[in-house]
Design an enzyme around this catalytic site. Structure first.
Site, mmCIF file in Angstrom:
data_model
loop_
_atom_site.group_PDB
_atom_site.id
_atom_site.type_symbol
_atom_site.label_atom_id
_atom_site.label_comp_id
_atom_site.label_asym_id
_atom_site.label_seq_id
_atom_site.Cartn_x
_atom_site.Cartn_y
_atom_site.Cartn_z
ATOM 1 N N ASP A 1 63.411 24.903 -27.911
ATOM 2 C CA ASP A 1 64.556 24.082 -28.325
ATOM 3 C C ASP A 1 64.250 23.380 -29.640
ATOM 4 O O ASP A 1 63.558 22.375 -29.660
ATOM 5 C CB ASP A 1 64.880 23.048 -27.234
ATOM 6 C CG ASP A 1 66.079 22.180 -27.624
ATOM 7 O OD1 ASP A 1 66.839 22.587 -28.525
ATOM 8 O OD2 ASP A 1 66.240 21.095 -27.037
ATOM 9 N N HIS B 1 61.194 14.306 -26.474
ATOM 10 C CA HIS B 1 62.028 13.241 -25.923
ATOM 11 C C HIS B 1 61.268 12.068 -25.332
ATOM 12 O O HIS B 1 61.744 11.411 -24.417
ATOM 13 C CB HIS B 1 62.959 13.818 -24.851
ATOM 14 C CG HIS B 1 64.043 14.680 -25.431
ATOM 15 N ND1 HIS B 1 65.078 15.176 -24.683
ATOM 16 C CD2 HIS B 1 64.251 15.111 -26.688
ATOM 17 C CE1 HIS B 1 65.871 15.897 -25.454
ATOM 18 N NE2 HIS B 1 65.385 15.881 -26.674
ATOM 19 N N ASP C 1 61.647 17.812 -22.248
ATOM 20 C CA ASP C 1 61.643 18.278 -23.635
ATOM 21 C C ASP C 1 60.569 17.456 -24.336
ATOM 22 O O ASP C 1 60.630 16.218 -24.335
ATOM 23 C CB ASP C 1 63.040 18.029 -24.232
ATOM 24 C CG ASP C 1 63.153 18.434 -25.688
ATOM 25 O OD1 ASP C 1 62.278 18.047 -26.489
ATOM 26 O OD2 ASP C 1 64.149 19.101 -26.050
ATOM 27 N N HIS D 1 61.511 22.233 -22.358
ATOM 28 C CA HIS D 1 61.968 22.576 -23.696
ATOM 29 C C HIS D 1 60.770 22.390 -24.609
ATOM 30 O O HIS D 1 60.263 21.272 -24.733
ATOM 31 C CB HIS D 1 63.098 21.649 -24.161
ATOM 32 C CG HIS D 1 64.448 22.136 -23.746
ATOM 33 N ND1 HIS D 1 65.606 21.465 -24.052
ATOM 34 C CD2 HIS D 1 64.834 23.268 -23.079
ATOM 35 C CE1 HIS D 1 66.636 22.144 -23.572
ATOM 36 N NE2 HIS D 1 66.199 23.224 -22.976
ATOM 37 N N GLU E 1 67.862 16.993 -18.018
ATOM 38 C CA GLU E 1 66.977 16.778 -19.174
ATOM 39 C C GLU E 1 67.118 15.338 -19.661
ATOM 40 O O GLU E 1 68.213 14.885 -19.984
ATOM 41 C CB GLU E 1 67.336 17.741 -20.311
ATOM 42 C CG GLU E 1 66.468 17.534 -21.560
ATOM 43 C CD GLU E 1 66.833 18.436 -22.742
ATOM 44 O OE1 GLU E 1 67.921 19.052 -22.719
ATOM 45 O OE2 GLU E 1 66.038 18.494 -23.698
ATOM 46 N N ASP F 1 63.216 17.884 -33.034
ATOM 47 C CA ASP F 1 63.599 19.298 -33.063
ATOM 48 C C ASP F 1 63.046 20.155 -34.197
ATOM 49 O O ASP F 1 63.735 21.031 -34.689
ATOM 50 C CB ASP F 1 65.131 19.391 -33.067
ATOM 51 C CG ASP F 1 65.717 18.719 -31.846
ATOM 52 O OD1 ASP F 1 65.390 19.153 -30.735
ATOM 53 O OD2 ASP F 1 66.483 17.752 -31.999
ATOM 54 N N ASP G 1 62.294 12.481 -35.002
ATOM 55 C CA ASP G 1 63.085 13.681 -34.751
ATOM 56 C C ASP G 1 62.427 14.527 -33.673
ATOM 57 O O ASP G 1 61.210 14.608 -33.594
ATOM 58 C CB ASP G 1 63.223 14.503 -36.028
ATOM 59 C CG ASP G 1 64.129 15.693 -35.806
ATOM 60 O OD1 ASP G 1 65.287 15.479 -35.404
ATOM 61 O OD2 ASP G 1 63.682 16.832 -35.996
ATOM 62 N N LYS H 1 66.014 11.893 -22.148
ATOM 63 C CA LYS H 1 65.711 11.628 -23.559
ATOM 64 C C LYS H 1 65.473 10.142 -23.734
ATOM 65 O O LYS H 1 66.021 9.327 -22.986
ATOM 66 C CB LYS H 1 66.884 12.083 -24.428
ATOM 67 C CG LYS H 1 66.555 12.147 -25.908
ATOM 68 C CD LYS H 1 67.589 12.937 -26.688
ATOM 69 C CE LYS H 1 67.241 12.970 -28.159
ATOM 70 N NZ LYS H 1 68.145 13.810 -28.936
ATOM 71 N N TRP I 1 72.130 18.302 -20.289
ATOM 72 C CA TRP I 1 71.715 17.235 -21.202
ATOM 73 C C TRP I 1 72.963 16.631 -21.834
ATOM 74 O O TRP I 1 73.850 17.362 -22.254
ATOM 75 C CB TRP I 1 70.788 17.741 -22.316
ATOM 76 C CG TRP I 1 70.534 16.658 -23.318
ATOM 77 C CD1 TRP I 1 69.671 15.602 -23.190
ATOM 78 C CD2 TRP I 1 71.200 16.465 -24.584
ATOM 79 N NE1 TRP I 1 69.761 14.773 -24.285
ATOM 80 C CE2 TRP I 1 70.680 15.279 -25.153
ATOM 81 C CE3 TRP I 1 72.183 17.185 -25.283
ATOM 82 C CZ2 TRP I 1 71.113 14.795 -26.395
ATOM 83 C CZ3 TRP I 1 72.608 16.693 -26.523
ATOM 84 C CH2 TRP I 1 72.070 15.513 -27.061
HETATM 85 C C1 RNT Z 1 68.848 17.312 -27.417
HETATM 86 C C2 RNT Z 1 68.302 18.115 -26.294
HETATM 87 C C3 RNT Z 1 69.079 19.349 -25.935
HETATM 88 C C4 RNT Z 1 69.648 20.068 -27.131
HETATM 89 C C5 RNT Z 1 70.292 21.396 -26.837
HETATM 90 C C6 RNT Z 1 71.113 21.882 -27.967
HETATM 91 O O1 RNT Z 1 68.037 16.290 -27.801
HETATM 92 O O2 RNT Z 1 66.972 18.464 -26.568
HETATM 93 O O3 RNT Z 1 68.310 20.186 -25.159
HETATM 94 O O4 RNT Z 1 68.672 20.267 -28.108
HETATM 95 O O5 RNT Z 1 71.008 21.316 -25.669
HETATM 96 ZN ZN ZN Z 2 66.012 19.859 -25.302
#
Ligand code: RNT
Ligand code: ZN
Length: 425
Positions: free
Chosen positions: A332, A268, A265, A292, A231, A302, A300, A233, A190
């Site tokens: 994640d 994303h 993820d 993820h 990955e 995360d 956000d 986004k 990523w």
């Molecule tokens: C970031 C991605 C990625 C990170 C990690 C730390 O938006 O989700 O996976 O969170 O690599």
């Molecule tokens: Zn991620």
């Protein structure tokens, strides 16, 4: 916690699930064996050990909050991970970023990311071996002076080469982790490459991104043991207008070769898009994919994983696609505003709960209702299933696995905060 009431409640729940053809004992046997990667970066706000204290996140990711007690070195992070693993059932797998390399006198001290070698992860291998853990890996393309701000897609050849070399080194390290630990290593790529404002050239960075991926993956590795992932986004903070590794780019790249898989993820995508609906599309064509698991909140991606509808739906998809051995599952998220151990444990336990919920569904019956167009009944069944006594099965599972039942685990976190975390400067 009263053990006999947990056992009694489980016996009743077992009968209830048996009425719909679910064998709860068999479900728990499956549940405890499914690996879920535990991301090391929740413990120190994604800082790592390679920036000599100068590390600031970049690439559109951020932690907010300054709850005291974050891990400052490998010893503290490992100690925290041990605490976390004493409070969760199931099969955690370690998940490291390259920035968590451990430098010491024995291995020659600090080197930059384009010079990393397996020896810088020997201590992590020892840690995992002692605990019977597998380990996943991530090259770290952020939080470094060589982000210009692009990395693998940079127009500056020196920058691009630096990051390609980093990626190649990480392939070698992933191979080493897989060999040493005897478990597959998922190596996730990523980057936060992208632009804040409307680009003049979208194609150039994407072509260079492809070239860089190809160069990184030309490094030899065992395709049955190391699984590179792309990955995607949609955007990041400060990278709002354009992301080089978009959803389409990553899907197309992964499908263009037999040694790279898609990583989705669930933080994303656009807010009304759901990863649960994407899994079956990928599995229609690909043998493997990776996830993820996180919790998106507005912009956000995360927040700590909750036991929410989408997390359950994701796990339901994996189970009903019969794909527990085709989907690599990783957590994640990173929250610096609450006790970090509590954040880790909450998210992992919620992922386990969501998987348990998924395993307790009578899919054959539900599929039949769908195929026979009995949609009223299907809706009724799916809604009624939500209040089946899963809590009793969950409590029994924790008891059986020797980890605290219900909220009891939090006492341990409070004690650990008093005895360990609060003493950190
Ligand atoms: C970031 C991605 C990625 C990170 C990690 C730390 O938006 O989700 O996976 O969170 O690599
Ligand atoms: Zn991620």
């Amino acid at each position: 916690m009263n053990e006999s009431s947990i056992l009694k409640a489980y016996e009743l729940a077992k009968e209830t699930y048996a009425e719909i053809g679910i064998d709860t004992d068999a479900v728990l046997e499956t549940l405890k064996k499914v690996p879920i990667s535990l991301h090391c970066w929740q413990g120190d706000d994604v800082i790592g050990f390679d920036s000599k204290g100068q590390g600031a996140l970049s690439g559109g990711i951020q932690t907010t909050g300054n709850y005291p007690g974050k891990a400052r070195n490998p010893q503290e992070l490992m100690q925290d991970l041990d605490k976390v693993m004493s409070l969760i059932p199931g099969t955690p797998k370690m998940n490291l970023h390259a920035s968590y390399a451990i430098f010491d006198e024995e291995n020659g001290g600090w080197v930059d990311r384009d010079q990393l070698e397996p020896k810088h992860f020997k201590k992590w291998v020892d840690y995992c071996k002692e605990r019977g853990l597998g380990c996943d890996f991530n090259p770290t393309f952020f939080g470094h002076p060589m982000c210009d701000p692009l990395t693998l897609s940079s127009p500056n050849e020196e920058t691009r080469k630096f990051w390609v070399e980093h990626g190649k080194r990480c392939v070698r390290i992933s191979q080493y982790l897989a060999e040493e630990l005897g478990q597959p290593c998922v190596m996730n790529i990523w980057t936060g490459d992208g632009y804040k404002d409307i680009p003049a050239d979208r194609m150039g960075p994407r072509m260079r991104y492809k070239q860089s991926f190809d160069e990184m993956l030309s490094e030899p590795f065992d395709k049955t043991m190391v699984y590179p992932c792309a990955e995607s986004k949609v955007f990041g903070i400060g990278v709002e207008s354009y992301t080089v590794g978009s959803a389409e780019w990553c899907l197309k790249y992964a499908s263009s070769r037999d040694d790279c898989i898609t990583l989705m993820d669930n933080g994303h995508y656009h807010p009304t898009e759901v990863v649960s609906d994407k899994i079956s599309s990928i599995l229609t064509f690909d043998q493997k994919m990776a996830l993820h698991i996180t919790r998106p909140v507005r912009w956000d991606s995360d927040h700590v994983v909750a036991y929410d509808d989408e997390t359950r739906e994701i796990f339901k998809e994996i189970v009903r696609c019969n794909a527990l051995d085709r989907v690599f599952i990783a957590l994640d998220y990173f929250d610096a505003s609450i006790n970090r151990i509590g954040a880790w444990v909450t998210g992992f336990r919620n992922a386990e709960k969501a998987l348990l919920f998924a395993l307790l569904q009578p899919y054959q019956e539900l599929k039949k209702l769908q195929d026979e167009s009995r949609f009223s009944e299907l809706m009724m069944r799916q809604e009624e299933l939500k209040t089946y006594p899963m809590g009793a099965v969950w409590d029994y599972y924790c008891l059986k696995e020797g980890v605290p039942v219900r909220e009891d685990w939090f006492k341990e976190v409070v004690k650990y905060e008093e005895e360990v975390l609060s003493k950190r400067g």
